[in-house]
Structures are given as C-alpha cells and as structure tokens.
Design a protein around this motif. Structure first.
Motif, PDB file in Angstrom:
ATOM      1  N   ASP A  96     -42.569  -0.289  14.177  1.00  0.00           N
ATOM      2  CA  ASP A  96     -43.749   0.253  13.795  1.00  0.00           C
ATOM      3  C   ASP A  96     -45.161   0.009  14.674  1.00  0.00           C
ATOM      4  N   PRO A 107     -50.162  -4.525   8.543  1.00  0.00           N
ATOM      5  CA  PRO A 107     -49.001  -3.678   7.769  1.00  0.00           C
ATOM      6  C   PRO A 107     -48.416  -2.598   8.864  1.00  0.00           C
ATOM      7  N   TYR A 110     -46.070   3.225   8.597  1.00  0.00           N
ATOM      8  CA  TYR A 110     -45.097   4.117   8.311  1.00  0.00           C
ATOM      9  C   TYR A 110     -44.027   3.587   7.178  1.00  0.00           C
ATOM     10  N   ASP A 111     -43.504   4.183   6.430  1.00  0.00           N
ATOM     11  CA  ASP A 111     -42.347   3.558   5.404  1.00  0.00           C
ATOM     12  C   ASP A 111     -41.149   4.108   5.910  1.00  0.00           C
ATOM     13  N   ASN A 113     -37.103   3.265   5.696  1.00  0.00           N
ATOM     14  CA  ASN A 113     -36.206   2.551   4.919  1.00  0.00           C
ATOM     15  C   ASN A 113     -34.920   3.505   4.945  1.00  0.00           C
ATOM     16  N   GLY A 193     -47.322  -5.319  -2.447  1.00  0.00           N
ATOM     17  CA  GLY A 193     -48.223  -4.502  -1.898  1.00  0.00           C
ATOM     18  C   GLY A 193     -46.836  -3.626  -0.844  1.00  0.00           C
ATOM     19  N   LYS A 194     -47.278  -3.742   0.623  1.00  0.00           N
ATOM     20  CA  LYS A 194     -46.182  -3.047   1.441  1.00  0.00           C
ATOM     21  C   LYS A 194     -44.972  -3.886   1.410  1.00  0.00           C
ATOM     22  N   THR A 195     -43.761  -3.287   1.815  1.00  0.00           N
ATOM     23  CA  THR A 195     -42.372  -3.775   2.273  1.00  0.00           C
ATOM     24  C   THR A 195     -42.184  -3.286   3.521  1.00  0.00           C
ATOM     25  N   ILE A 196     -41.932  -4.517   4.485  1.00  0.00           N
ATOM     26  CA  ILE A 196     -41.529  -4.208   5.605  1.00  0.00           C
ATOM     27  C   ILE A 196     -39.948  -4.758   5.922  1.00  0.00           C
TER      28      ILE A 196
END
Length: 334
Positions: A96, A107, A110-111, A113, A193-196
């Motif tokens: 990312d 963070p 973009y998401d 998954n 919060g965010k998931t990476i």
C-alpha cells in the motif's frame, strides 16, 4: 486496357503489397516486446505491460504504471507499489502506498482484503495462503501485562499517541496469523481501527516486539497470484472451464458440459430419480439384515468365549485338586 505482357507484373506487385500489409498488421497485434522497467530494477515482461507500451505488448488486464521511478498497480480503486514479480510462481507482491517506515506507524490508504476478489479477476488471493493480520486499536486504559499488544505511535494522531482532551488514549497493535486472531483477544477498553494484511514472514524470523519490527513486517506487503492469465490463454479462449491449483501453479481445462461420472452424464431425470429410490429401498432392506447379522455373530462369539473360559477354569481347578490329594495322603501316613 493492360497489355498481356504487363499483367503478370501487376499481379505480382499487388500480391507483394498485400503480403506486406498483412505482415505489418500481424506484427502490430503480436509484437515482441522487450522487458522494461520503471527505474526500480523490476522486470516488466509479458503478461504485464506499461501504459506507454504499444498496443501489441502484454495484456491490458495486467497493465502497470510508472510513478516517480516506482512501478504502480491500480487495483480496486487503490494504488499499490509493485515490489516483486515472480514469473515462475505467477505471484506479484504489492505494498500500500500509505505504508512507510518512520518514527510513527502510517496506516494503509486502501482496504485490500480477500473479499474483493472474484473468480474472473486477473488477480487472485488464493484461499489457504497464509497471511498476517495486524489490528490497530485505541484504548482508554494502558495495557502493561500482555506482551501480545505492541505499543505504537500512529502518524494520524494529533499528539503522537495521546489525546489532547482530558481522556488519554493509548495506541496498540495486535498482530498474528490471520486464522489465529480472535475477537476475544481484544480488551474491552479498546476500539478497533485499521486492519492491515501482509505476507507471513519466515518461521525463523524473531518475534515482533516493537513498532519498528512491525513496520518491517507490514512493508512485506501482500502476495497475489496472476495464474489466471493461463486460464485466459489456455482455457477460456476455447470456451472451457478452468480449474486452478495454486499450490503447484497448474491449470486444467474442462468442457462446460463434461460429465465426471455416470450419474452426471446427461441421464434423464426420471432415471436419476429411479436410481435414488432403488438405493433407498436397498439400504432400508439390507442395512438391518447386515447390522443384525453382525450383532448375532458378536453375541455367538461372546457366548462361546464364556463357555470356553468356564471349561478352562474347571479343568484348571480339577487339575489342581488331583495334584493336592497325594500330598495330603502322603502327610497322613504314620
């Protein structure tokens, strides 16, 4: 009107022009393109192409771009740096653009998954590939007694991790195998919060204990498969179904209406129903008989074992008695 002497020359000229035009058209469609790079020493070859390449180079579904001497892939409305392309294993590793190494943890922008991918996409996140999940969280209470939670300083925090209001916030990261993390691992005083998602490192790598170690792990990015290109070129171009094996990087083409066994080979519905009914009748009749026969055999075997055991015990008892009588008589002599 053309003279007979000049007619063969005109025909040859027209034929030559036609061959030249056809050759030019074919070469434009199947142009052999040399490997190129954006300046980051990354080999860009078929099926990949750059936007600046001629139309006959590579596959447009695998188009890349050059930005500030970095190779970039636009995927699902996000931009990702291309860190590695493995043409032997059909894998591409992406990072990312928001992830950076520094004094604070940035963070992702973009998401990305596995739920975003579908069967016909040019890239795949194969089910079963191991990946690391990192959950960023903000907590109202400090966590001191659990080494699983890594203290971090988020880059988007106004004061480096502590809130300017009267209520102080503490920021942590929880990381591990994507299948091992559970909701119950999160304290009640923390909000997610965010998931990476990132690639799993080698088993020999040391355990992640600091924010710097976590950044190194996250910057490995995520690995995707582009084995789908073989499906496009070997199966789907012929209208066949493609079965992919990501473990050995192989594809198998199959006709859409191909039958795998007798039951699926275009048998009429009434015949299939008749087979099912006959199987049910057979099972209902013979299953109790078979089961009953096994039970009877078991009971007979148990009875025979008991009889043999009792006869043996009686024989042993009689034998012991016969041995004891002479001793008694011998001792009773005057």
């Amino acid at each position: 009107m053309l003279k007979k002497e000049t007619l063969p020359g005109v025909v040859c000229l027209i034929t030559l022009l036609h061959v030249c035009f056809f050759s030019a058209a074919v070469s434009g469609q199947n142009q052999t393109c040399r490997p190129s790079s954006c300046g980051d020493e990354l080999n860009i070859s078929d099926p990949f192409r750059l936007k600046t390449h001629p139309s006959g180079c590579g596959d447009r579904r695998y188009e890349l771009a050059c930005e500030n001497n970095r190779t970039v892939l636009n995927l699902y409305s996000g931009k990702y740096y291309v860190e590695e392309i493995n043409y032997k294993n059909y894998t591409i590793r992406l990072v990312d653009q928001g992830l950076k190494k520094g004094d604070c943890l940035s963070p992702p922008l973009y998401d990305l998954n596995f739920e975003k991918f579908s069967y016909d996409d040019p890239y795949a996140w194969p089910y079963g590939w191991k990946f690391r999940t990192t959950i960023l969280m903000s907590c109202s209470k400090q966590i001191n007694e659990n080494n699983k939670f890594i203290p971090i300083i988020p880059c988007n925090s106004s004061n480096g991790g502590n809130s300017s209001s009267s209520s102080q916030s503490y920021h942590y990261a929880l990381t591990g195998d994507g299948d091992s993390l559970q909701v119950g691992d999160l304290p009640g005083s923390c909000s997610i919060g965010k998931t990476i998602f990132s690639e799993m490192g080698a088993d020999s790598e040391p355990e992640i204990r600091s924010m710097s170690d976590l950044q190194d792990q996250i910057l490995l990015g995520i690995k995707l498969s582009f084995l789908q290109i073989r499906c496009f070129r070997e199966c789907k171009v012929k209208g066949e179904i493609c079965n992919m094996d990501y473990n050995v990087n192989s594809v198998e083409c199959e006709e859409p209406n191909a039958c795998k066994d007798w039951y699926d080979c275009g048998q009429p519905e009434w015949l299939r129903s008749l087979v099912i009914i006959l199987l049910i009748i057979f099972a209902s009749i013979y299953t109790p008989i078979i089961a009953g026969g096994l039970i009877v055999r078991g009971l007979i075997g148990a009875v025979l074992c008991c009889i043999i055991y009792k006869l043996r015990q009686r024989h042993i008892s009689k034998h012991d008695t016969n041995k004891a009588i002479p001793l008694v008589n011998h001792n009773s002599q005057p």
